[in-house]
Design a protein around this motif. Structure first.
Motif, PDB file in Angstrom:
ATOM      1  N   LEU A   1      41.020   7.451  50.457  1.00  7.97           N
ATOM      2  CA  LEU A   1      41.752   6.277  50.003  1.00  7.97           C
ATOM      3  C   LEU A   1      42.551   6.681  48.758  1.00  7.97           C
ATOM      4  O   LEU A   1      41.967   7.096  47.761  1.00  7.97           O
TER       5      LEU A   1
ATOM      6  N   SER B   1      34.011   7.936  42.661  1.00  8.32           N
ATOM      7  CA  SER B   1      34.644   6.882  41.877  1.00  8.32           C
ATOM      8  C   SER B   1      35.911   7.396  41.211  1.00  8.32           C
ATOM      9  O   SER B   1      36.010   8.576  40.857  1.00  8.32           O
TER      10      SER B   1
ATOM     11  N   ILE C   1      37.940   2.229  41.414  1.00  3.36           N
ATOM     12  CA  ILE C   1      37.705   2.214  42.861  1.00  3.36           C
ATOM     13  C   ILE C   1      36.513   3.120  43.126  1.00  3.36           C
ATOM     14  O   ILE C   1      36.472   4.259  42.665  1.00  3.36           O
ATOM     15  N   THR C   2      35.546   2.609  43.887  1.00  2.00           N
ATOM     16  CA  THR C   2      34.350   3.386  44.210  1.00  2.00           C
ATOM     17  C   THR C   2      34.117   3.318  45.713  1.00  2.00           C
ATOM     18  O   THR C   2      34.086   2.235  46.294  1.00  2.00           O
ATOM     19  N   GLY C   3      33.952   4.479  46.325  1.00  3.20           N
ATOM     20  CA  GLY C   3      33.583   4.563  47.733  1.00  3.20           C
ATOM     21  C   GLY C   3      32.172   5.090  47.828  1.00  3.20           C
ATOM     22  O   GLY C   3      31.838   6.105  47.215  1.00  3.20           O
ATOM     23  N   GLU C   4      31.331   4.376  48.551  1.00  2.00           N
ATOM     24  CA  GLU C   4      29.929   4.781  48.656  1.00  2.00           C
ATOM     25  C   GLU C   4      29.515   4.819  50.118  1.00  2.00           C
ATOM     26  O   GLU C   4      29.630   3.823  50.838  1.00  2.00           O
TER      27      GLU C   4
ATOM     28  N   THR D   1      31.110   1.597  51.971  1.00  3.43           N
ATOM     29  CA  THR D   1      31.593   0.374  51.334  1.00  3.43           C
ATOM     30  C   THR D   1      32.514   0.789  50.197  1.00  3.43           C
ATOM     31  O   THR D   1      32.361   1.870  49.608  1.00  3.43           O
ATOM     32  N   TRP D   2      33.453  -0.072  49.872  1.00  2.00           N
ATOM     33  CA  TRP D   2      34.449   0.200  48.848  1.00  2.00           C
ATOM     34  C   TRP D   2      34.417  -0.915  47.819  1.00  2.00           C
ATOM     35  O   TRP D   2      34.396  -2.088  48.164  1.00  2.00           O
ATOM     36  N   SER D   3      34.406  -0.525  46.563  1.00  2.00           N
ATOM     37  CA  SER D   3      34.380  -1.473  45.450  1.00  2.00           C
ATOM     38  C   SER D   3      35.668  -1.313  44.639  1.00  2.00           C
ATOM     39  O   SER D   3      36.087  -0.184  44.349  1.00  2.00           O
TER      40      SER D   3
ATOM     41  N   TYR E   1      44.591   4.217  53.253  1.00  2.00           N
ATOM     42  CA  TYR E   1      43.379   4.935  53.624  1.00  2.00           C
ATOM     43  C   TYR E   1      43.534   5.533  55.002  1.00  2.00           C
ATOM     44  O   TYR E   1      44.280   5.026  55.845  1.00  2.00           O
TER      45      TYR E   1
END
Length: 112
Positions: A40, A21, A100-103, A88-90, A57
């Motif tokens: 990203l 994050s 921004i969170t990448g999980e 997934t990206w939030s 990205y």
């Protein structure tokens, strides 16, 4: 034999990974988030009552792909990036900051 089979299944089962994050507290602050092999990099600028997010990205040596979105205060979206599987990206605009969170996605093994 059963113990060996069970050990092999446990070793092969994907495990959940922690989300990466990034919180950009001020306009023009930038940073990079990495999830499932995708990097990203992003920054944002003020656009009236919203944050205009600009991001690029890439995976491996591929050419960077652009991503732009407008987020008003309280907005939150979650999606996968085109051509990038496994995460997934939030993106959220809350309290005057953009997060921004990448999980990484994971699967679970069910056994009877």
């Amino acid at each position: 034999m059963k113990a060996l089979t069970l050990a092999a299944l446990i070793a092969a089962a994907p495990v959940a990974s922690l989300a990466d994050s990034l919180t950009l507290a001020t306009p023009l602050a930038g940073g990079t988030v990495r999830a499932a092999g995708t990097d990203l990099s992003a920054y944002w600028v003020e656009d009236g009552d919203a944050a205009e997010l600009v991001a690029y990205y890439t995976t491996g040596g591929a050419a960077p792909q652009p991503l732009r979105m407008r987020l008003t205060e309280g907005d939150r979206v979650v999606f996968g990036l085109p051509g990038q599987s496994g995460a997934t990206w939030s993106f959220a605009h809350e309290a005057g900051a953009v997060t921004i969170t990448g999980e990484a996605l994971h699967s679970q093994l069910a056994m009877n």
